[in-house]
Scaffold this motif. Structure first.
Motif, PDB file in Angstrom:
ATOM      1  N   GLU A  88       0.835  -1.196   0.000  1.00 18.16           N
ATOM      2  CA  GLU A  88       0.000   0.000   0.000  1.00 18.16           C
ATOM      3  C   GLU A  88       0.870   1.247   0.000  1.00 18.16           C
ATOM      4  OE1 GLU A  88      -2.332  -0.924   3.438  1.00 18.16           O
ATOM      5  OE2 GLU A  88      -0.779  -0.315   4.836  1.00 18.16           O
ATOM      6  N   ALA A  89       0.301   2.345  -0.470  1.00 15.89           N
ATOM      7  CA  ALA A  89       0.997   3.637  -0.471  1.00 15.89           C
ATOM      8  C   ALA A  89       0.596   4.417   0.776  1.00 15.89           C
ATOM      9  CB  ALA A  89       0.648   4.423  -1.725  1.00 15.89           C
ATOM     10  N   VAL A  90       1.562   5.120   1.358  1.00 20.07           N
ATOM     11  CA  VAL A  90       1.337   5.953   2.534  1.00 20.07           C
ATOM     12  C   VAL A  90       1.817   7.361   2.191  1.00 20.07           C
ATOM     13  CG1 VAL A  90       1.928   6.309   4.958  1.00 20.07           C
ATOM     14  CG2 VAL A  90       1.724   3.979   4.066  1.00 20.07           C
ATOM     15  N   ARG A  91       0.926   8.339   2.337  1.00 18.25           N
ATOM     16  CA  ARG A  91       1.297   9.731   2.046  1.00 18.25           C
ATOM     17  C   ARG A  91       1.822  10.393   3.326  1.00 18.25           C
ATOM     18  NH1 ARG A  91       0.537  13.213  -2.069  1.00 18.25           N
ATOM     19  NH2 ARG A  91      -0.896  11.829  -3.157  1.00 18.25           N
ATOM     20  N   GLY A  95       3.914  15.562   1.429  1.00 18.51           N
ATOM     21  CA  GLY A  95       3.257  15.292   0.149  1.00 18.51           C
ATOM     22  C   GLY A  95       3.844  14.114  -0.602  1.00 18.51           C
ATOM     23  N   ARG A  96       5.063  13.694  -0.218  1.00 18.35           N
ATOM     24  CA  ARG A  96       5.660  12.534  -0.876  1.00 18.35           C
ATOM     25  C   ARG A  96       5.071  11.258  -0.287  1.00 18.35           C
ATOM     26  NH1 ARG A  96       9.406  14.578  -4.135  1.00 18.35           N
ATOM     27  NH2 ARG A  96      10.670  12.747  -4.541  1.00 18.35           N
ATOM     28  N   GLN A  97       5.314  10.136  -0.961  1.00 21.85           N
ATOM     29  CA  GLN A  97       4.698   8.888  -0.533  1.00 21.85           C
ATOM     30  C   GLN A  97       5.726   7.768  -0.400  1.00 21.85           C
ATOM     31  OE1 GLN A  97       0.761   7.959  -2.305  1.00 21.85           O
ATOM     32  NE2 GLN A  97       1.184   9.675  -3.679  1.00 21.85           N
ATOM     33  N   SER A  98       5.358   6.766   0.396  1.00 21.74           N
ATOM     34  CA  SER A  98       6.145   5.545   0.521  1.00 21.74           C
ATOM     35  C   SER A  98       5.263   4.374   0.102  1.00 21.74           C
ATOM     36  CB  SER A  98       6.602   5.328   1.966  1.00 21.74           C
ATOM     37  OG  SER A  98       7.516   6.321   2.355  1.00 21.74           O
ATOM     38  N   ILE A  99       5.911   3.331  -0.371  1.00 25.27           N
ATOM     39  CA  ILE A  99       5.211   2.069  -0.628  1.00 25.27           C
ATOM     40  C   ILE A  99       5.651   1.108   0.466  1.00 25.27           C
ATOM     41  CG2 ILE A  99       4.889   0.124  -2.204  1.00 25.27           C
ATOM     42  CD1 ILE A  99       5.413   2.097  -4.508  1.00 25.27           C
ATOM     43  N   CYS A 100       4.669   0.529   1.142  1.00 21.03           N
ATOM     44  CA  CYS A 100       4.950  -0.332   2.292  1.00 21.03           C
ATOM     45  C   CYS A 100       4.257  -1.679   2.147  1.00 21.03           C
ATOM     46  CB  CYS A 100       4.451   0.320   3.582  1.00 21.03           C
ATOM     47  SG  CYS A 100       5.186   1.913   3.916  1.00 21.03           S
ATOM     48  N   LYS A 128       1.459   2.417  13.270  1.00 21.59           N
ATOM     49  CA  LYS A 128       1.003   1.488  12.240  1.00 21.59           C
ATOM     50  C   LYS A 128       2.226   0.764  11.686  1.00 21.59           C
ATOM     51  CE  LYS A 128      -1.648   0.893   8.093  1.00 21.59           C
ATOM     52  NZ  LYS A 128      -2.186   1.441   6.885  1.00 21.59           N
ATOM     53  N   PRO A 129       2.424  -0.500  12.082  1.00 24.27           N
ATOM     54  CA  PRO A 129       3.624  -1.209  11.635  1.00 24.27           C
ATOM     55  C   PRO A 129       3.583  -1.558  10.152  1.00 24.27           C
ATOM     56  CG  PRO A 129       2.215  -2.679  12.917  1.00 24.27           C
ATOM     57  CD  PRO A 129       1.587  -1.325  12.969  1.00 24.27           C
ATOM     58  N   GLY A 130       4.752  -1.571   9.536  1.00 20.29           N
ATOM     59  CA  GLY A 130       4.874  -1.962   8.137  1.00 20.29           C
ATOM     60  C   GLY A 130       6.339  -1.966   7.727  1.00 20.29           C
ATOM     61  N   MET A 131       6.615  -2.582   6.577  1.00 22.55           N
ATOM     62  CA  MET A 131       7.972  -2.607   6.020  1.00 22.55           C
ATOM     63  C   MET A 131       8.010  -1.681   4.825  1.00 22.55           C
ATOM     64  SD  MET A 131       9.104  -6.611   5.999  1.00 22.55           S
ATOM     65  CE  MET A 131       7.471  -7.330   5.884  1.00 22.55           C
ATOM     66  N   THR A 132       8.875  -0.677   4.866  1.00 22.91           N
ATOM     67  CA  THR A 132       8.979   0.256   3.746  1.00 22.91           C
ATOM     68  C   THR A 132       9.741  -0.389   2.599  1.00 22.91           C
ATOM     69  OG1 THR A 132       8.917   2.132   5.254  1.00 22.91           O
ATOM     70  CG2 THR A 132       9.784   2.546   3.041  1.00 22.91           C
ATOM     71  N   ILE A 133       9.142  -0.319   1.412  1.00 25.26           N
ATOM     72  CA  ILE A 133       9.785  -0.843   0.208  1.00 25.26           C
ATOM     73  C   ILE A 133      10.476   0.289  -0.537  1.00 25.26           C
ATOM     74  CG2 ILE A 133       9.317  -1.854  -2.054  1.00 25.26           C
ATOM     75  CD1 ILE A 133       7.323  -3.652  -0.767  1.00 25.26           C
ATOM     76  N   ALA A 134       9.809   1.431  -0.668  1.00 27.74           N
ATOM     77  CA  ALA A 134      10.379   2.609  -1.329  1.00 27.74           C
ATOM     78  C   ALA A 134       9.821   3.840  -0.639  1.00 27.74           C
ATOM     79  CB  ALA A 134      10.034   2.609  -2.808  1.00 27.74           C
ATOM     80  N   ARG A 135      10.654   4.863  -0.473  1.00 31.96           N
ATOM     81  CA  ARG A 135      10.186   6.085   0.215  1.00 31.96           C
ATOM     82  C   ARG A 135      10.509   7.310  -0.600  1.00 31.96           C
ATOM     83  NH1 ARG A 135      13.653   4.294   4.379  1.00 31.96           N
ATOM     84  NH2 ARG A 135      11.859   4.344   5.749  1.00 31.96           N
ATOM     85  N   GLY A 136       9.808   8.405  -0.261  1.00 26.14           N
ATOM     86  CA  GLY A 136      10.091   9.689  -0.898  1.00 26.14           C
ATOM     87  C   GLY A 136       9.675   9.767  -2.351  1.00 26.14           C
ATOM     88  N   LEU A 137       8.618   9.037  -2.721  1.00 24.31           N
ATOM     89  CA  LEU A 137       8.174   9.023  -4.116  1.00 24.31           C
ATOM     90  C   LEU A 137       7.157  10.134  -4.366  1.00 24.31           C
ATOM     91  CD1 LEU A 137       7.674   5.172  -4.622  1.00 24.31           C
ATOM     92  CD2 LEU A 137       9.694   6.545  -5.136  1.00 24.31           C
ATOM     93  N   ASP A 138       7.254  10.772  -5.529  1.00 26.69           N
ATOM     94  CA  ASP A 138       6.249  11.772  -5.885  1.00 26.69           C
ATOM     95  C   ASP A 138       5.049  11.078  -6.547  1.00 26.69           C
ATOM     96  OD1 ASP A 138       6.987  11.262  -8.562  1.00 26.69           O
ATOM     97  OD2 ASP A 138       8.286  13.020  -8.648  1.00 26.69           O
ATOM     98  N   ASP A 139       4.011  11.854  -6.820  1.00 27.41           N
ATOM     99  CA  ASP A 139       2.776  11.280  -7.364  1.00 27.41           C
ATOM    100  C   ASP A 139       3.002  10.591  -8.709  1.00 27.41           C
ATOM    101  OD1 ASP A 139       1.437  12.135  -5.137  1.00 27.41           O
ATOM    102  OD2 ASP A 139       0.499  13.869  -6.085  1.00 27.41           O
ATOM    103  N   ALA A 140       3.887  11.146  -9.534  1.00 25.64           N
ATOM    104  CA  ALA A 140       4.149  10.551 -10.851  1.00 25.64           C
ATOM    105  C   ALA A 140       4.778   9.166 -10.697  1.00 25.64           C
ATOM    106  CB  ALA A 140       5.062  11.463 -11.672  1.00 25.64           C
ATOM    107  N   LYS A 144       3.152   5.420 -11.638  1.00 26.12           N
ATOM    108  CA  LYS A 144       3.849   4.526 -12.559  1.00 26.12           C
ATOM    109  C   LYS A 144       3.961   3.094 -12.016  1.00 26.12           C
ATOM    110  CE  LYS A 144       7.877   4.393 -15.562  1.00 26.12           C
ATOM    111  NZ  LYS A 144       9.078   5.085 -16.003  1.00 26.12           N
ATOM    112  N   VAL A 145       4.228   2.938 -10.699  1.00 34.36           N
ATOM    113  CA  VAL A 145       4.496   1.596 -10.172  1.00 34.36           C
ATOM    114  C   VAL A 145       3.375   0.990  -9.327  1.00 34.36           C
ATOM    115  CG1 VAL A 145       6.997   1.879 -10.213  1.00 34.36           C
ATOM    116  CG2 VAL A 145       5.744   2.468  -8.139  1.00 34.36           C
ATOM    117  N   LEU A 146       2.563   1.824  -8.686  1.00 36.45           N
ATOM    118  CA  LEU A 146       1.592   1.281  -7.734  1.00 36.45           C
ATOM    119  C   LEU A 146       0.532   0.387  -8.367  1.00 36.45           C
ATOM    120  CD1 LEU A 146       1.204   1.261  -4.674  1.00 36.45           C
ATOM    121  CD2 LEU A 146      -0.465   3.092  -4.963  1.00 36.45           C
ATOM    122  N   PRO A 147      -0.039   0.724  -9.532  1.00 32.99           N
ATOM    123  CA  PRO A 147      -1.067  -0.164 -10.096  1.00 32.99           C
ATOM    124  C   PRO A 147      -0.583  -1.612 -10.262  1.00 32.99           C
ATOM    125  CG  PRO A 147      -1.104   1.933 -11.229  1.00 32.99           C
ATOM    126  CD  PRO A 147       0.105   1.949 -10.331  1.00 32.99           C
ATOM    127  N   ALA A 148       0.642  -1.802 -10.714  1.00 34.32           N
ATOM    128  CA  ALA A 148       1.172  -3.157 -10.880  1.00 34.32           C
ATOM    129  C   ALA A 148       1.374  -3.852  -9.535  1.00 34.32           C
ATOM    130  CB  ALA A 148       2.493  -3.112 -11.644  1.00 34.32           C
TER     131      ALA A 148
END
Length: 198
Positions: A88-91, A95-100, A128-140, A144-148
């Motif tokens: 899931e994405a966390v904002r 304004g930047r987001q992480s994928i966790c 809220k526990p979670g494992m960060t996969i990627a951080r500091g991502l902008d909306d673009a 690009k990657v979240l739908p997949a």
């Protein structure tokens, strides 16, 4: 002259984490590789895989006292299984987001976090526990990657029987392992539902 210890002593950034097993770590790193390839950004895959529990900054002379306090928490702690189910994405506030990777059964980790906070006389916070996969991502990048990624389930489990203390200078750098602190009541560890053969 300022006698505040922060100006005369080097501060370290201490981080208590739960580490997943090798299989889960490899699976997370495969997803990181997909993200890095998609975004042409290798920097997003270099950090270790863990669930952060607690973070604090203080001089190294307090390290042993800190370890003594968290060892008291660990002595009373039983092991437990951690389950994940999806990405899931966390904002963030900037304004930047992480994928966790989410934790499907957060209660044992929330309770452990609460025990750590109490041992330092700190007011419990939302956790809220979670494992960060990627951080500091902008909306673009997220678009690009979240739908997949959200089309895939990430159903995994691993047993938690310790937490690990990491540290680095507050000026930056990589975290170094200080020690693993094993729970005192590991014989009552909950078994994993996913370990049984079909």
């Amino acid at each position: 002259m300022n006698t505040n210890y922060e100006t005369s002593e080097a501060l370290f950034d201490y981080l208590l984490v739960v580490n997943p097993d090798v299989v889960v770590s490899k699976d997370v790193n495969r997803i990181r590789q997909f993200i890095a390839t998609s975004l042409e950004d290798a920097a997003s895959i270099t950090s270790p895989v863990y669930i952060p529990l607690f973070r604090s900054e203080f001089p190294a002379r307090f390290e042993n006292d800190f370890i003594d306090m968290v060892e008291e928490v660990a002595k009373r702690q039983s092991g437990f299984a951690i389950y994940t189910s999806r990405l899931e994405a966390v904002r963030h506030a900037d304004g930047r987001q992480s994928i966790c990777v989410n934790v499907a059964n957060p209660k044992p980790l929330v309770e452990l976090h609460k025990s750590i906070m109490q041992c330092f006389d700190l007011k419990p916070q939302a956790f809220k526990p979670g494992m960060t996969i990627a951080r500091g991502l902008d909306d673009a990048a997220i678009s690009k990657v979240l739908p997949a990624l959200t089309q895939r389930l990430f159903v995994r489990s691993f047993n938690c029987h310790c937490f690990t203390l990491l540290k680095r200078p507050v000026t930056g750098g990589k975290y170094q392992r200080v020690r693993d602190i094993v729970f005192g009541d590991i014989e009552h560890m909950t078994g994993s539902l996913f370990n049984y053969a079909a």
